[in-house]
Design an enzyme around this catalytic site. Structure first.
Site, PDB file in Angstrom:
ATOM      1  N   ASP A 484       0.528  -1.090   0.087  1.00  0.00           N
ATOM      2  CA  ASP A 484      -0.019   0.021  -0.122  1.00  0.00           C
ATOM      3  C   ASP A 484       0.913   2.047  -0.264  1.00  0.00           C
ATOM      4  O   ASP A 484       0.566   2.335  -0.651  1.00  0.00           O
ATOM      5  CB  ASP A 484      -1.162  -0.433   1.141  1.00  0.00           C
ATOM      6  CG  ASP A 484      -0.648  -0.008   2.824  1.00  0.00           C
ATOM      7  OD1 ASP A 484       0.550  -0.904   2.494  1.00  0.00           O
ATOM      8  OD2 ASP A 484      -1.488  -0.307   3.716  1.00  0.00           O
ATOM      9  N   CYS A 485       2.512   1.253   0.691  1.00  0.00           N
ATOM     10  CA  CYS A 485       2.975   2.054   0.409  1.00  0.00           C
ATOM     11  C   CYS A 485       2.926   2.441  -0.941  1.00  0.00           C
ATOM     12  O   CYS A 485       3.250   3.622  -1.772  1.00  0.00           O
ATOM     13  CB  CYS A 485       4.460   2.407   1.080  1.00  0.00           C
ATOM     14  SG  CYS A 485       4.384   2.403   2.555  1.00  0.00           S
TER      15      CYS A 485
END
Length: 761
Positions: A484-485
């Site tokens: 998700d980063c």
């Protein structure tokens, strides 16, 4: 006086892949600062004390904010904050003032290299193992000055509960792992058995009243064994021989979730060596202080399965206890004898090989604070003169974070994660005239922080996956993919690429974007359609029955999560719209399967369980963003309608939202006590409702929530620190100190843009 250093590093045992961009370390200079600066520091400490008495345990990260606001020179006070009366309505002008002040504050706390520094801590078991590693090696006085020790002591005392114990995390009830490790840490830092105005004695009483340190959970048993205040015979076996098994076996350590793998690998080395540090006078004293019985009278074998009831979240299963007893009684005795001890040595050598590779590929940061301390113990046990231990020492400052509540070891930093969210919050305002060089700096940081190469050599043979194109949670040097980063960073690069270069700076080569997409697609489960976080999901959930920790859930194998799936869906859709030529059909299929996964994971009340934030509000906010990006609306999607109804039904009387951390372990939505408001969670709910079309349908609930945020805004544009809002593995809370200024800005920016679309152009 303390000063935060940004993107700095030098010395023979310190190296970087990107000139230390994203690195954040605290340094003490006795000659720095004015009397006014020192007074401000003390005032911040006093404010924490006041907030602690009100029930707020999380620091406001005020030292960092004071320094960066002063260095920025940005005018934060000339525009007074808006205050709306009970019956007064929000206007476009009042919303604009609040957004402008919040935007300026976010610009002011951005570091010179473009990232947003912040604390990422909260668990009380992070710092003590580091102190144990430094103590047994004799390096504690080399790495920690008297000022470091003073601030660490302050932190531990500040988070002691009224009953004398310490929690698993700063807002938690007292536990044996929090209490015994914090007690030991204070003694290592030089506190006497009766110091702290009675605090040490009260802590000792809590420990003894709850059965003594033999009831500490298994991780704590390992740490105390290394120190020498607990015996290895009281630990369930962690045979390093597992690392010699063929990887084709259904249960092999290579299939473990990466954090589980990198924790139990060094633990198995220490267990295989039965290593402990020097038996000093302090160690002998601690043996008498933390145990109910005389040390030589303790039944260590009986202590193996004993865990204090205050600590147990994931009880051992019968299968686990049977496995451990079999290993303890049948396997361990023979592995100590020739010729089988040769196999043990091979296993120990293999764990050293894998630990060395992991350390080198992370520039000795490692995957996080738990592995960091354990690796330091291992390398000291392996060879007290080895360079690996010296490299590890050079990276200790990367983990030490200072705030008004004291100094602590943090997770390893959330620089990239926080910076991607802050960048999007800034962009949401549309206030180009206020951006300054903020987005240019953020763009530089994100470009410099993308991983440019795969791990060296045969990385798959070292139980690693390709990393080229990904972003980590902290900085590039750490080297571990976080999906998700990566998705949020890709979203930022796509947004910034649509702006003039004088605002956002130069675009990266398009191949960098392709690399990021390749990472994201790789992490999708072929079975569920959901996305994992660090590595591809292992479709063997039955292995969770072997969870060796009493403290956490779901730690054995990697699994999919709704938050990262929603982020990735958004990123892939944005990428496909702007770059339709790269893996277009695969992206279409991936998005469709990701959306199906999200819809299938919805709870009956319309919410989604959030794994990395508290909890149903967090998961639902993220998921609605993913569904909205995929074209799902209130009108055409039942899941969106149910989610919107969940938000509306959980809004409190004053117009906000607040969810208790108890929602996470109980997996049941639980409002904050008194149904009070948390501003960060209110911002999540506002964003989720706006993704669900609430601004166009009926903005009344948004008006009420926005009014709360605006009236709580402080004179400098910041928002007050309240309850902790992060979590991981269902049972441990994590403090994201930047959330309190990022999410209110984002919510108000979107609110202003969506409620008054014509005026916000």
């Amino acid at each position: 006086m303390w000063k935060l250093k940004i993107a700095e590093g030098n010395g023979p045992y310190l190296y970087s892949t990107n000139n230390f961009v994203g690195r954040q370390t605290w340094e003490y200079d006795p000659n720095a600062g004015t009397p006014e600066d020192r007074e401000s520091f003390q005032n911040a400490r006093d404010l924490f004390d006041q907030n602690r008495k009100k029930g707020f345990h999380s620091c406001g990260d005020l030292f960092m904010r004071m320094q960066l606001k002063k260095e920025s020179g940005i005018d934060l006070e000339s525009i007074p904050p808006v205050r709306l009366e009970e019956k007064e309505e929000i206007s476009y002008e009042t919303a604009t003032i609040a957004v402008k002040k919040a935007l300026r504050l976010n610009r002011a706390v951005q570091a010179s290299d473009g990232h947003w520094p912040a604390e990422n801590a909260g668990p009380m078991f992070f710092t003590p193992p580091l102190l144990i590693a430094l103590y047994i090696s004799g390096a504690i006085n080399t790495i920690l000055t008297s000022e470091h020790k003073k601030e660490m002591i302050r932190y531990i005392y500040n988070h002691q509960n009224e009953d004398g114990g310490w929690g698993f995390y700063i807002e938690g009830h007292s536990t044996m792992i929090g209490s015994a490790l914090s007690y030991v840490a204070l003694r290592i830092l030089g506190e006497g058995a009766d110091d702290g105005n009675g605090a040490i004695a009260r802590a000792r009483k809590w420990i003894l009243d709850h059965g003594g340190a033999t009831g500490i959970p298994s991780w704590g048993k390992t740490y105390l064994s290394v120190l020498g205040v607990y015996e290895w015979e009281g630990c369930n076996p962690l045979p390093p021989e597992f690392w010699l098994f063929p990887s084709i076996l259904p249960y092999h350590p290579a299939k473990m979730w990466c954090y589980c793998r990198t924790t139990y690998m060094p633990m198995s080395y220490l267990y295989g060596r039965k290593y402990h540090g020097p038996i000093t006078d302090l160690v002998l004293s601690l043996r008498n202080e933390i145990h109910v019985k005389s040390y030589d009278q303790i039944d260590w074998n009986k202590a193996r399965h004993h865990c204090c009831k205050e600590d147990v979240y994931y009880p051992h299963t019968f299968v686990q206890d049977l496995l451990w007893d079999t290993l303890n009684y049948c396997t361990e005795p023979v592995m100590k004898r020739w010729p089988l001890n040769k196999i043990r040595q091979r296993a120990l050598d293999k764990t050293i090989k894998y630990m060395r590779y992991g350390a080198e590929e992370s520039r000795y940061i490692t995957i996080g604070c738990v592995e960091k301390s354990l690796q330091m113990m291992c390398w000291w046990a392996h060879d007290q003169n080895c360079d690996e231990f010296k490299y590890h020492l050079a990276r200790v400052p990367d983990y030490l974070w200072l705030a008004e509540d004291g100094m602590k070891m943090q997770s390893f930093g959330s620089q990239i994660w926080d910076s991607t969210l802050a960048t999007q919050a800034v962009i949401s305002t549309g206030m180009v005239e206020e951006y300054g060089d903020c987005l240019q700096k953020a763009h530089f940081y994100l470009k410099e922080s993308q991983i440019k190469e795969n791990p060296k050599g045969d990385f798959r043979g070292m139980y690693r996956h390709f990393t080229k194109g990904a972003w980590t949670f902290s900085d590039q040097d750490q080297g571990w993919v976080v999906s998700d980063c990566t998705a949020e960073a890709l979203k930022c690069l796509l947004l910034l690429s649509q702006m003039p270069t004088e605002i956002s700076g130069e675009k990266p080569p398009v191949e960098r974007l392709y690399d990021a997409v390749n990472v994201l697609l790789y992490l999708q489960s072929p079975l569920s359609g959901g996305f994992a976080i660090w590595e591809p999901a292992i479709p063997q959930p039955y292995l969770q029955v072997l969870n060796p920790s009493e403290l956490f859930a779901d730690i054995v194998v990697e699994q999919e999560h709704v938050e990262c799936t929603a982020s990735i869906v958004q990123a892939l859709i944005s990428f496909k719209r702007m770059h339709p030529g790269h893996r277009e059909k695969e992206i279409e299929n991936s998005v469709a399967r990701g959306v199906s996964f999200l819809e299938e994971k919805q709870w009956p009340d319309g919410s989604w369980y959030g794994y990395w934030g508290i909890c149903f509000l967090y998961g639902t906010f993220f998921t609605l963003g993913g569904l909205a990006a995929a074209g799902k609306t209130f009108e055409n999607c039942e899941a969106v309608r149910k989610a919107v109804n969940f938000f509306l039904s959980s809004q409190n009387e004053e117009g906000g939202w607040g969810e208790s951390l108890e929602s996470c372990p109980s997996m049941k939505y639980t409002p904050l006590e008194g149904n009070r408001t948390n501003l960060v969670q209110t911002s999540w709910a506002m964003l989720g409702l706006m993704y669900g079309g609430q601004a166009e349908r009926d903005p009344t609930p948004l008006h009420k929530a926005a009014k709360l945020l605006i009236n709580e805004q402080m004179s400098d544009g910041d928002f007050p620190q309240q309850e902790i809002t992060g979590v991981y593995m269902k049972n441990c809370m994590l403090h994201y100190a930047q959330y309190r200024n990022i999410f209110p800005l984002w919510a108000l920016g979107e609110y202003r843009k969506r409620v008054w679309p014509s005026q916000s152009l």
